[in-house]
Design an enzyme around this catalytic site. Sequence first.
Site, PDB file in Angstrom:
ATOM      1  N   HIS A  44      -9.726 -29.248 -26.205  1.00 17.25           N
ATOM      2  CA  HIS A  44      -8.865 -29.223 -24.871  1.00 17.25           C
ATOM      3  C   HIS A  44      -9.546 -28.749 -23.728  1.00 17.25           C
ATOM      4  O   HIS A  44     -10.282 -27.838 -24.071  1.00 17.25           O
ATOM      5  CB  HIS A  44      -7.343 -28.237 -25.264  1.00 17.25           C
ATOM      6  CG  HIS A  44      -6.290 -28.674 -24.166  1.00 17.25           C
ATOM      7  ND1 HIS A  44      -6.291 -27.696 -23.040  1.00 17.25           N
ATOM      8  CD2 HIS A  44      -5.455 -29.354 -24.318  1.00 17.25           C
ATOM      9  CE1 HIS A  44      -5.317 -28.295 -22.316  1.00 17.25           C
ATOM     10  NE2 HIS A  44      -4.677 -29.022 -23.408  1.00 17.25           N
ATOM     11  N   ASP A  84      -1.617 -32.942 -28.835  1.00 16.44           N
ATOM     12  CA  ASP A  84      -1.392 -34.515 -28.695  1.00 16.44           C
ATOM     13  C   ASP A  84      -1.677 -35.179 -30.020  1.00 16.44           C
ATOM     14  O   ASP A  84      -1.039 -36.138 -30.348  1.00 16.44           O
ATOM     15  CB  ASP A  84      -2.325 -34.990 -27.685  1.00 16.44           C
ATOM     16  CG  ASP A  84      -2.144 -34.517 -26.329  1.00 16.44           C
ATOM     17  OD1 ASP A  84      -1.015 -34.292 -25.764  1.00 16.44           O
ATOM     18  OD2 ASP A  84      -2.965 -34.110 -25.686  1.00 16.44           O
TER      19      ASP A  84
END
Length: 429
Positions: free
Chosen positions: A306, A364
């Site tokens: 991330h 995600d």
Amino acid sequence: MADRAAKLTFDGKDLELPILEPTEGPNCLDIRKLYAQGHVFTYDPGFTSTASCDSTITFIDGDRGELWYRGYPIEQLAEKSHYLEVCYLLLYGELPNPTQMQDFENRVTRHTMVHEQMHYFFRGFRRDSHPMATMVGVVGAMSAFYHDSTDINDPVQREIASIRLIAKMPTVAAMAYKYSIGQPFVYPRNDLDYAANFLHMCFSVPAEKYDVNPALAKAMDRIFTLHADHEQNASTSTVRLAGSSGANPFACIAAGIACLWGPAHGGANQAALEMLQQIGSVDNIPEYIRRAKDKDDPFRLMGFGHRVYKNFDPRAKVMKESADEVLDLLGIENNETLKVAKELERIALEDEYFVDKKLYPNVDFYSGIILSAMGFPTAMFTPIFALSRTVGWIAQWKEMIGDPQNKIGRPRQLYIGADRRDYQDVSAR
């Protein structure tokens, strides 16, 4: 807030820049008077070192892997709270008491229907339109249907618009989905909670009864909660920038949806699942792992690591638990895509290369797995993200409207084009 100052010296000038100290996070240099006093401004592509506002809503510490809504850690809210309570917290700053919670839930529940004429608006889109294209258009058009809540200077109208957007977004998203698959629209039901109502509008049909599985509704509610806000990301900044011009709230949220559509932002969970489908089989994983480690190969693993969280994504741990629960509940064992996901997850958590580079599965990765297992096509992943994030956008928009320092956004630029030149008639060129 600014007891100290930093000194900037250039071209024989000494400028003092106040140091602003936040509740949490790094200090900020106040450069608001930099241009006026020094005739110079900063260069910061992507605004990664620039605070565009102050805010009391959300805090992220990427190094420690922390995400707070109004001071409450996301793990606690995901475990003990539910989405509409989180909505109340984001909008009003405090957790509600029982009376406030009931009133808020009643107001949201009774605004879930959309104007009947909006049904015709949907039919203006091609049947194979991406649901996000439909949502951008329909949400922007809500200002044409709800004139009584577009005056941003009226706090009552701002409140009505906020409730309407939170309440109607699941209906709009479900309608976009139904339209894309050629099924009739399903009206919202006031006897169902927020997440269960959304699942019912997506998966029920008039021909037979559909009972929402409580465990799936809980998993969906958790997805909504984990995506409700995420500080000044691209779409939130877009909402604030649009709002700074005085645009109505429906236009601002439509702008946020348009920004969220980008694959580098809200489309990441769709990209992650499409990558799993591209890999196709567990047998193909070693080849893709080799490619991922090859810096000269353009292939990249989507859904890992991330930009903000440097050690781990605090939302991913909660989402992993939900993914395990949903897959176990639905008994999905033979789906090849999900087999690939589980094996990739195992490798990422154990392989030295991924551990060293902190390429852990992020939110995600897991949300795509859950939504796919529930039966949603990948095209619906980003609309669900938009539905979840709407309350965060609204909270940020309302905070901006009430900020006495608010002014229209107007970033500077570093011009590197042609120097001044004079126009020549076409015959002389």
